[in-house]
Design an enzyme around this catalytic site. Structure first.
Site, PDB file in Angstrom:
ATOM      1  N   TYR A  18       4.826  18.304  11.165  1.00 13.97           N
ATOM      2  CA  TYR A  18       5.773  17.205  11.421  1.00 13.97           C
ATOM      3  C   TYR A  18       7.199  17.779  11.334  1.00 13.97           C
ATOM      4  CZ  TYR A  18       1.925  14.742   9.325  1.00 13.97           C
ATOM      5  OH  TYR A  18       0.541  14.336   8.889  1.00 13.97           O
ATOM      6  N   TYR A  26       0.712  14.005   0.863  1.00 17.05           N
ATOM      7  CA  TYR A  26       0.097  14.480   2.044  1.00 17.05           C
ATOM      8  C   TYR A  26       0.258  16.099   1.935  1.00 17.05           C
ATOM      9  CZ  TYR A  26       0.577   9.720   3.136  1.00 17.05           C
ATOM     10  OH  TYR A  26       0.549   8.442   3.346  1.00 17.05           O
ATOM     11  N   GLU A  69       1.048  -1.133   0.081  1.00 16.76           N
ATOM     12  CA  GLU A  69       0.077  -0.107  -0.177  1.00 16.76           C
ATOM     13  C   GLU A  69       0.822   1.284  -0.028  1.00 16.76           C
ATOM     14  OE1 GLU A  69      -1.966  -0.526   3.806  1.00 16.76           O
ATOM     15  OE2 GLU A  69      -3.472  -2.262   3.080  1.00 16.76           O
ATOM     16  N   PRO A  70       1.545   1.629  -1.205  1.00 15.36           N
ATOM     17  CA  PRO A  70       2.546   2.658  -1.028  1.00 15.36           C
ATOM     18  C   PRO A  70       1.823   3.962  -1.258  1.00 15.36           C
ATOM     19  CG  PRO A  70       2.872   1.492  -2.816  1.00 15.36           C
ATOM     20  CD  PRO A  70       1.867   0.591  -2.057  1.00 15.36           C
ATOM     21  N   GLY A  71       1.929   5.034  -0.665  1.00 12.80           N
ATOM     22  CA  GLY A  71       1.332   6.265  -0.989  1.00 12.80           C
ATOM     23  C   GLY A  71       2.406   7.156  -1.416  1.00 12.80           C
ATOM     24  N   ARG A  72       3.365   7.794  -0.280  1.00 12.55           N
ATOM     25  CA  ARG A  72       4.177   8.804  -0.712  1.00 12.55           C
ATOM     26  C   ARG A  72       5.210   8.526  -1.566  1.00 12.55           C
ATOM     27  NH1 ARG A  72       5.570  12.003   3.982  1.00 12.55           N
ATOM     28  NH2 ARG A  72       4.854  10.118   5.433  1.00 12.55           N
ATOM     29  N   CYS A 121      -1.812  34.204  10.323  1.00 11.45           N
ATOM     30  CA  CYS A 121      -1.333  34.948  11.429  1.00 11.45           C
ATOM     31  C   CYS A 121      -1.054  33.719  12.908  1.00 11.45           C
ATOM     32  CB  CYS A 121      -2.582  35.578  11.768  1.00 11.45           C
ATOM     33  SG  CYS A 121      -3.117  36.552  10.545  1.00 11.45           S
TER      34      CYS A 121
HETATM   35  N1  LLP Z   1      -1.263   1.965   4.545  1.00  7.16           N
HETATM   36  C1  LLP Z   1      -1.884   2.464   5.752  1.00  7.16           C
HETATM   37  C2  LLP Z   1      -2.683   1.464   6.516  1.00  7.16           C
HETATM   38  C3  LLP Z   1      -1.272   3.536   5.914  1.00  7.16           C
HETATM   39  O1  LLP Z   1      -1.905   4.250   7.306  1.00  7.16           O
HETATM   40  C4  LLP Z   1      -0.572   4.661   5.364  1.00  7.16           C
HETATM   41  C5  LLP Z   1      -0.242   5.799   5.873  1.00  7.16           C
HETATM   42  C6  LLP Z   1      -0.237   4.228   4.247  1.00  7.16           C
HETATM   43  C7  LLP Z   1      -0.706   2.808   3.615  1.00  7.16           C
HETATM   44  C8  LLP Z   1       0.602   4.831   3.092  1.00  7.16           C
HETATM   45  O2  LLP Z   1       2.021   5.127   3.912  1.00  7.16           O
HETATM   46  P1  LLP Z   1       2.999   5.910   2.911  1.00  7.16           P
HETATM   47  O3  LLP Z   1       3.532   4.844   1.815  1.00  7.16           O
HETATM   48  O4  LLP Z   1       2.557   7.168   2.349  1.00  7.16           O
HETATM   49  O5  LLP Z   1       4.181   6.194   3.779  1.00  7.16           O
HETATM   50  N2  LLP Z   1       0.501  12.770   6.861  1.00  7.16           N
HETATM   51  C9  LLP Z   1       1.611  12.430   7.197  1.00  7.16           C
HETATM   52  C10 LLP Z   1       1.866  10.566   6.670  1.00  7.16           C
HETATM   53  C11 LLP Z   1       0.650   9.963   7.385  1.00  7.16           C
HETATM   54  C12 LLP Z   1       0.902   8.588   6.894  1.00  7.16           C
HETATM   55  C13 LLP Z   1      -0.416   7.770   7.120  1.00  7.16           C
HETATM   56  N3  LLP Z   1      -0.558   6.503   6.828  1.00  7.16           N
HETATM   57  C14 LLP Z   1       2.970  13.081   6.415  1.00  7.16           C
HETATM   58  O6  LLP Z   1       2.668  14.035   5.895  1.00  7.16           O
HETATM   59  O7  LLP Z   1       3.907  12.605   6.699  1.00  7.16           O
END
Ligand code: LLP
Length: 422
Positions: free
Chosen positions: A318, A375, A275-278, A346
């Site tokens: 963060y 994000y 489940e990659p996002g970032r 502000c």
């Molecule tokens: N799967 C689950 C269950 C998650 O909770 C998350 C992220 C991901 C996958 C994706 O993770 P990634 O590959 O993107 O690292 N707003 C924060 C990051 C919050 C991440 C929450 N969960 C930031 O701006 O750094």
């Protein structure tokens, strides 16, 4: 790697000059590169080529319909954490059998929406959730594939606000209780146990915590199989980090990560989900902003931008670092400068960077925040009544606004007066 490069001193998104987009849509705005999004998805997909797998993009990192559509068309699945994300995925044409539903607080209504629309699996995070899911499934005459998210008690060595795999975190069930919870699930007629889920945190810059977690998952797989459960799918979460400060960071690559997965759980013969996002969206986006003023303080220069913490909250929330670069490189011989880079909101928390060395810029110059695709837009708000900033997608030499900036009138018209004030 991304597709935001300088050509003759001007920053481009693929084949489009950032300054041209700014002239067309105004500032601030987000811009995403199709080529980078596709490339990062493909890197993960290829890294798992050794077996059956599905790369589910974590939509929470960037959920614009255009981005979901282009990744879905490329074959990605989606990891969603709310009915809103689920419906966005469906609206972008992603079939239910490629959508995984994660999250610690799914409501019965959200479960119903996803079951009726079709779902690949639910990642269940607690016994109470399991009971509700079983009831909802039975009421709809469905049998729902589930994994249970286990909390492996591993230190992800990342920022405390985005670590999820320690026993003190709210996520998953303690791995020590997993066998009891699976036994419970096996007796629920609305559920079908198919695998295990784990996600230990975000922006991980080393492989060791993944390795520790995945070894525990491998061990648990053997135990659960011995208990008679069918474990045919492992959802290994997201979390692989990206280089935010390009000069000195080199986190592991998707290929290293894929090899680690093969090494730790490859022998189990399970279908792998990640489940990659970032890592898919982060370096595929910039936030572009304009310098409003350069202001001299007692002992420092402030660069006051038209972008603010409501547009990109990561530094305030963060202490995150984003490289900030001029859109037009300064002429040779212009001395570098050091700035506190701030927005117009502000509160002092509206600070993007302190004592940041960068090429000198002046009022009306454009600057770009790198690595802002993940994000960024999704966490923005209209604090200080600043309309949400637009999102733009580039593909080769074309660009299009994929979320327009609301007018002030549209923003205000969202509020309604109660009858006694009308
Ligand atoms: N799967 C689950 C269950 C998650 O909770 C998350 C992220 C991901 C996958 C994706 O993770 P990634 O590959 O993107 O690292 N707003 C924060 C990051 C919050 C991440 C929450 N969960 C930031 O701006 O750094």
């Amino acid at each position: 790697m991304d597709h935001f490069l300088y050509r003759d001193g001007a920053l481009y998104a693929e084949d489009v000059a950032i300054a041209d987009i700014a002239a067309a849509v105004g500032t601030p705005f987000y811009v995403y590169s199709t080529a980078t999004l596709k490339r990062h998805f493909t890197l993960f997909d290829e890294a798992l080529d050794w077996g059956e797998h599905l790369v589910c993009f974590a939509m929470k990192s960037l959920s614009n319909q255009a981005v979901i559509k282009l990744l879905g068309d490329a074959g990605a699945g989606m990891d969603v954490v709310s009915a809103g994300e689920y419906l966005r995925a469906k609206a972008a044409g992603v079939p239910g059998e490629r959508i995984v539903f994660s999250g610690v607080g799914k409501t019965a209504d959200e479960m119903r929406i996803a079951i009726e629309g079709g779902i690949r699996q639910f990642n269940v995070e607690s016994e109470p959730e399991m009971i509700v899911l079983d009831q909802v499934a039975q009421s709809l005459g469905a049998v729902i594939p589930i994994t249970v998210r286990v909390n492996p008690d591993v230190d992800a060595k990342t920022h405390a606000k985005i670590a999820t795999g320690k026993s003190e975190n709210k996520f998953g069930i303690p791995i020590s209780r997993a066998r009891d919870v699976y036994a419970l699930a096996a007796n629920m007629p609305g559920l079908k146990v198919i695998g295990i889920d784990v996600h230990i945190g975000s922006q991980l810059t080393e492989l060791a915590p993944f390795e520790a977690a995945y070894n525990k998952v491998a061990e648990l797989t053997e135990q659960l199989r011995a208990d008679g459960h069918e474990i045919s799918r492992l959802d290994l979460g997201g979390g692989l980090g990206i280089p935010y400060a390009r000069s000195n960071e080199a986190p592991p690559l998707p290929t290293d990560y894929g090899a680690l997965i093969q090494r730790t759980v490859g022998h189990l013969g399970c279908e792998i989900e990640i489940e990659p996002g970032r890592l898919i969206s982060g370096n595929a986006g910039l936030m572009v902003s304009k310098v409003i003023y350069v202001k001299s303080g007692e002992d420092r220069e402030f660069l006051i931008l038209d972008g603010a913490m409501n547009d990109l909250i990561r530094p305030a929330m963060y202490e995150a670092w984003h490289d900030i670069v001029p859109v037009v490189e300064s002429a040779p011989g212009v001395a570098p400068a050091t700035y506190d880079i701030v927005g117009p909101i502000c509160e002092s928390g509206d600070t993007f960077a302190k004592h940041r060395d960068m090429p000198a810029v002046k009022a009306d110059d454009l600057v770009a925040f790198r690595s802002a695709g993940a994000y960024g837009a999704v966490m923005s708000s209209e604090y200080n009544s600043r309309p949400m900033i637009p999102e733009v997608l580039v593909d080769g030499d074309q660009f299009a606004v994929i979320r327009p900036r609301p007018t002030y009138e549209e923003m205000i018209a969202r509020d309604t007066l109660p009858p006694w004030l009308d």
